[in-house]
Design a protein around this motif. Sequence first.
Motif, mmCIF file in Angstrom:
data_model
loop_
_atom_site.group_PDB
_atom_site.id
_atom_site.type_symbol
_atom_site.label_atom_id
_atom_site.label_comp_id
_atom_site.label_asym_id
_atom_site.label_seq_id
_atom_site.Cartn_x
_atom_site.Cartn_y
_atom_site.Cartn_z
ATOM 1 N N THR A 8 0.819 -1.226 0.092
ATOM 2 C CA THR A 8 0.144 -0.229 0.153
ATOM 3 C C THR A 8 0.985 1.413 0.083
ATOM 4 O OG1 THR A 8 -1.536 -1.104 1.299
ATOM 5 C CG2 THR A 8 -1.650 1.245 1.048
ATOM 6 N N VAL A 9 1.974 1.153 0.694
ATOM 7 C CA VAL A 9 2.834 2.503 0.916
ATOM 8 C C VAL A 9 3.531 2.564 -0.551
ATOM 9 C CG1 VAL A 9 5.370 3.279 1.858
ATOM 10 C CG2 VAL A 9 3.195 2.495 3.320
ATOM 11 N N VAL A 12 0.827 4.585 -2.782
ATOM 12 C CA VAL A 12 0.850 5.827 -2.386
ATOM 13 C C VAL A 12 2.003 6.555 -2.919
ATOM 14 C CG1 VAL A 12 0.981 7.404 -0.451
ATOM 15 C CG2 VAL A 12 -0.520 5.437 -0.254
ATOM 16 N N GLY A 15 1.759 6.584 -6.651
ATOM 17 C CA GLY A 15 0.590 7.372 -7.191
ATOM 18 C C GLY A 15 0.877 9.044 -6.784
ATOM 19 N N ALA A 16 1.483 9.376 -5.826
ATOM 20 C CA ALA A 16 1.809 10.620 -5.542
ATOM 21 C C ALA A 16 2.896 11.145 -6.577
ATOM 22 C CB ALA A 16 2.586 10.986 -4.302
ATOM 23 N N LEU A 44 -1.616 14.716 -3.871
ATOM 24 C CA LEU A 44 -2.428 14.064 -2.766
ATOM 25 C C LEU A 44 -3.353 13.237 -3.256
ATOM 26 C CD1 LEU A 44 -2.804 16.967 -0.091
ATOM 27 C CD2 LEU A 44 -1.282 14.853 0.053
ATOM 28 N N TYR A 45 -4.002 13.566 -4.318
ATOM 29 C CA TYR A 45 -5.167 12.854 -4.813
ATOM 30 C C TYR A 45 -4.480 11.537 -5.563
ATOM 31 C CZ TYR A 45 -9.203 11.402 -7.981
ATOM 32 O OH TYR A 45 -9.975 10.962 -8.310
ATOM 33 N N GLY A 47 -1.809 9.897 -4.609
ATOM 34 C CA GLY A 47 -1.246 9.089 -3.697
ATOM 35 C C GLY A 47 -2.462 8.449 -3.078
ATOM 36 N N LEU A 48 -3.768 9.089 -2.908
ATOM 37 C CA LEU A 48 -4.571 8.305 -2.363
ATOM 38 C C LEU A 48 -5.283 7.397 -3.530
ATOM 39 C CD1 LEU A 48 -7.294 8.128 -0.415
ATOM 40 C CD2 LEU A 48 -8.141 9.846 -1.891
ATOM 41 N N GLY A 50 -3.493 5.631 -5.736
ATOM 42 C CA GLY A 50 -2.400 4.846 -5.751
ATOM 43 C C GLY A 50 -2.433 3.910 -4.744
ATOM 44 N N GLY A 51 -2.804 4.273 -3.537
ATOM 45 C CA GLY A 51 -2.858 3.471 -2.354
ATOM 46 C C GLY A 51 -4.132 2.572 -2.350
ATOM 47 N N ASN A 55 -3.886 -1.341 -2.875
ATOM 48 C CA ASN A 55 -4.461 -2.094 -1.752
ATOM 49 C C ASN A 55 -5.260 -3.303 -2.066
ATOM 50 O OD1 ASN A 55 -4.857 -2.906 0.888
ATOM 51 N ND2 ASN A 55 -6.272 -1.219 1.339
#
Length: 64
Positions: A8-9, A12, A15-16, A44-45, A47-48, A50-51, A55
């Motif tokens: 998950t990290v 993120v 994605g970021a 931020l969007y 990263g969200l 991507g996480g 996940n």
Amino acid sequence: MKKAIIITVIGVILGAVTGYLYYLNIGCDSGTCAITSKPLNSTLYGGLMGGLLFNMLVKSPKKN
């Protein structure tokens, strides 16, 4: 459990980076776009998203 957090990290972070690159290359010039008009919002969007995406790749443990 630890593997799920690591995956998950990674999502993120990727994605970021992707969100920021999207802002640099495509972003909204007029400033009216809520997400892509500012680099922080886009990062931020990304990263969200991507996480959340990474996940989904984690397999949940089987219950006996």
